[in-house]
Design a protein around this motif. Sequence first.
Motif, PDB file in Angstrom:
ATOM      1  N   ALA A 241      36.069  52.307  37.119  1.00  0.00           N
ATOM      2  CA  ALA A 241      36.829  51.071  37.062  1.00  0.00           C
ATOM      3  C   ALA A 241      36.065  49.895  36.676  1.00  0.00           C
ATOM      4  O   ALA A 241      35.022  49.595  36.870  1.00  0.00           O
ATOM      5  CB  ALA A 241      37.434  50.651  38.425  1.00  0.00           C
TER       6      ALA A 241
ATOM      7  N   ILE B 203      36.770  45.692  36.903  1.00  0.00           N
ATOM      8  CA  ILE B 203      37.460  44.520  37.193  1.00  0.00           C
ATOM      9  C   ILE B 203      37.089  43.385  36.633  1.00  0.00           C
ATOM     10  O   ILE B 203      35.969  42.691  36.776  1.00  0.00           O
ATOM     11  CB  ILE B 203      37.456  44.798  38.846  1.00  0.00           C
TER      12      ILE B 203
ATOM     13  N   ILE C 299      43.107  39.952  39.690  1.00  0.00           N
ATOM     14  CA  ILE C 299      42.471  40.666  39.024  1.00  0.00           C
ATOM     15  C   ILE C 299      43.111  41.780  38.054  1.00  0.00           C
ATOM     16  O   ILE C 299      44.224  41.770  38.026  1.00  0.00           O
ATOM     17  CB  ILE C 299      41.471  41.753  39.857  1.00  0.00           C
ATOM     18  N   THR C 300      42.400  41.699  36.953  1.00  0.00           N
ATOM     19  CA  THR C 300      43.017  42.942  35.837  1.00  0.00           C
ATOM     20  C   THR C 300      42.040  44.111  36.193  1.00  0.00           C
ATOM     21  O   THR C 300      40.613  43.924  35.805  1.00  0.00           O
ATOM     22  CB  THR C 300      42.969  42.439  34.425  1.00  0.00           C
ATOM     23  N   VAL C 301      42.431  45.137  36.297  1.00  0.00           N
ATOM     24  CA  VAL C 301      41.644  46.361  36.553  1.00  0.00           C
ATOM     25  C   VAL C 301      42.102  47.457  35.373  1.00  0.00           C
ATOM     26  O   VAL C 301      43.293  47.502  35.023  1.00  0.00           O
ATOM     27  CB  VAL C 301      42.090  47.126  37.908  1.00  0.00           C
TER      28      VAL C 301
ATOM     29  N   GLU D 176      41.055  51.196  34.779  1.00  0.00           N
ATOM     30  CA  GLU D 176      40.382  52.274  35.728  1.00  0.00           C
ATOM     31  C   GLU D 176      40.758  53.546  34.939  1.00  0.00           C
ATOM     32  O   GLU D 176      41.901  53.753  34.650  1.00  0.00           O
ATOM     33  CB  GLU D 176      40.922  52.339  37.078  1.00  0.00           C
TER      34      GLU D 176
ATOM     35  N   ARG E 137      47.503  44.279  36.457  1.00  0.00           N
ATOM     36  CA  ARG E 137      46.938  43.275  37.129  1.00  0.00           C
ATOM     37  C   ARG E 137      47.492  43.270  38.646  1.00  0.00           C
ATOM     38  O   ARG E 137      48.713  43.619  38.804  1.00  0.00           O
ATOM     39  CB  ARG E 137      47.693  42.007  36.133  1.00  0.00           C
TER      40      ARG E 137
ATOM     41  N   TRP F  73      39.101  45.389  46.678  1.00  0.00           N
ATOM     42  CA  TRP F  73      39.974  46.316  46.198  1.00  0.00           C
ATOM     43  C   TRP F  73      39.586  47.734  46.645  1.00  0.00           C
ATOM     44  O   TRP F  73      38.606  48.459  46.820  1.00  0.00           O
ATOM     45  CB  TRP F  73      39.249  46.413  44.712  1.00  0.00           C
TER      46      TRP F  73
ATOM     47  N   VAL G 182      32.237  51.185  39.843  1.00  0.00           N
ATOM     48  CA  VAL G 182      33.047  50.320  39.691  1.00  0.00           C
ATOM     49  C   VAL G 182      32.005  48.862  39.077  1.00  0.00           C
ATOM     50  O   VAL G 182      30.963  48.646  39.735  1.00  0.00           O
ATOM     51  CB  VAL G 182      33.570  49.806  41.311  1.00  0.00           C
TER      52      VAL G 182
ATOM     53  N   VAL H 200      32.506  44.674  38.195  1.00  0.00           N
ATOM     54  CA  VAL H 200      33.231  43.613  38.705  1.00  0.00           C
ATOM     55  C   VAL H 200      32.886  42.595  37.817  1.00  0.00           C
ATOM     56  O   VAL H 200      31.459  42.296  37.884  1.00  0.00           O
ATOM     57  CB  VAL H 200      33.424  43.213  40.117  1.00  0.00           C
TER      58      VAL H 200
END
Length: 586
Positions: free
Chosen positions: A35, A37, A45-47, A49, A120, A136, A152, A154
Amino acid sequence: MRVLLLAWLALVATGVHAQYAGQDNGKPDIISRDASIQVNDDDSITVTETTRVGRAAPLPFHRDLALGNRNWSASDVTVLEATQNGEPVETQVDDHAGGVRISTGSTGAEGTREYTLVYRLGHAVVHYGDGDRLDWPVASRSNPLELRDAQVKVLLPDGTAPQRTRAWFRLGTTDLGSHWEENRVRGDEVSLYWPSGLGAGQTLSVAVTYPHGGAAAVPGNASKTPGMAAPPRWVFDGRVWLALLVAYYLAVKFLFTGSAQRKAVIAEYGPPGGYSAAALRLLWHQAYDDKCLAAGILGIAAKGGLCISREADGSYVATRAGDEVHPGLTMDEHILRSSLFTLAPSVAFTRQNADGLDLVESRFRAVLEQRCSRERTASPDTLLLPGWLVVMAALGFLYFGGRDPLQLAAQLIASVAVAGIAVVTLVRFVPHGLLRAIRLQAGVAVAICAAAWATGVDPANGVWMAVLLAAQIFAGWWLPRLPPRDTELLRKLRGFRWYLATAEQQDMDARYKPSLHPELQASLLPYAMALDVEVAWNRRFAGTLQQAGEQGFVTELSQRRAGHTEAAVDLLAFARAMSKSRSTQA
């Protein structure tokens, strides 16, 4: 040469197939989840994944977004893109298990599948003090699949100070720390890697804290107000709340109730002076109950202030007797006698007179509690109130924990206020309301725990919520069974009760003439009933009343009745009928 090349390709394909088969192994595993983020300026947040699942994973594929400290809804999620093995698929967003479920369609592909979601998620960033926090979920509790590894990344707002940025994984409610070598902060980018696998139904989330910078508060949303101090971490720990609850009840045991070591009981042959039978019952049980009114009426009858008779229909009638001012009555007995006969010289204890008797009892109770206020210790019902408030505050933190402080404070104030009003009302208007409602409290506790689990609260927090409720309900059973705080009056009361319950025939013969036994039985019967030893007290006279009658020692009361034993039985029957009637009305 061509044949060898084909054979080599076949072996490679077989090995790849075996590798995938070994990975799937017939289990619906999540093979991996990657993912990226991006933290936006509106606390969302815009993810992006990518999730790779085994061939045995069920269709359609679901992605659940739920955390015990968040209340996301479908309106907080906007899906921007969804693909399966690179081909677009349809999606549907619904509320599910205290969070959100994103359901995807299928292209019909078999074997290992790769899903990519771009969405989002609103209200993902929480402000506290001069810092921000992002939580998250990597895997939620409702996820039936196993996670092998997760990576992940970020991207924080521009200019975020890396030296004040912290990032870590949370397994359930346990923080795993930010010291792992795989968890790194480089400028505005945070990288986390989970290599150790995760069983189905376990909760894994990412937590990132960083100095307040690019994420501005949402206009008009008071729950996102910057500058609000975050509550300390201990308030989200069930062990701390349980220790606080236990410490409170231990303090109650040693400060407001009697200790295990008491002085020896010394027999008292009469009631403490100046106290009616009803007052002694209130002091003995440390609370007003349904037998106090009956004890008060019996006490007046034993002193000649009224007569009790039983009608043909089984009801009882009390008639005023003696002078207007009776010197033998205590103040509370005077007020009770005056209230009973305000409108007429007789009163019938029937359902038709229930409202009038309720008014009489309300006045009598107020006078009686005022009379005994100096000698009375705190009521068990009242002592339970702080415990319930502690439990309700703990449930609020464990259930709503992790929200921004202002929203959390509002939730806590609302829940504690509602619970406090309900409990205080029960204590004020229902005698022994909290103590009688043990089963009801247990039912409410089960309902609260079931609702918490159904809405996706963290399992560990759910267990602590159940433990705290169980401890409070146990306190409601245990507290009334503690002995009251020892005082000089209670020591005399215990000695008098011991005499009523254990006095032997030869002792009474030595202290009183046989001719006085009937009057002794009648005069002390209200106190015996008030102290719950009326059966043992009346049994002492079974062999002497007949002898007293044969010797001619017959009083005026025994001439009107078949005997004092029958009169005592009638009075006890009246007291029990009154107690049952008042208990039913309460």
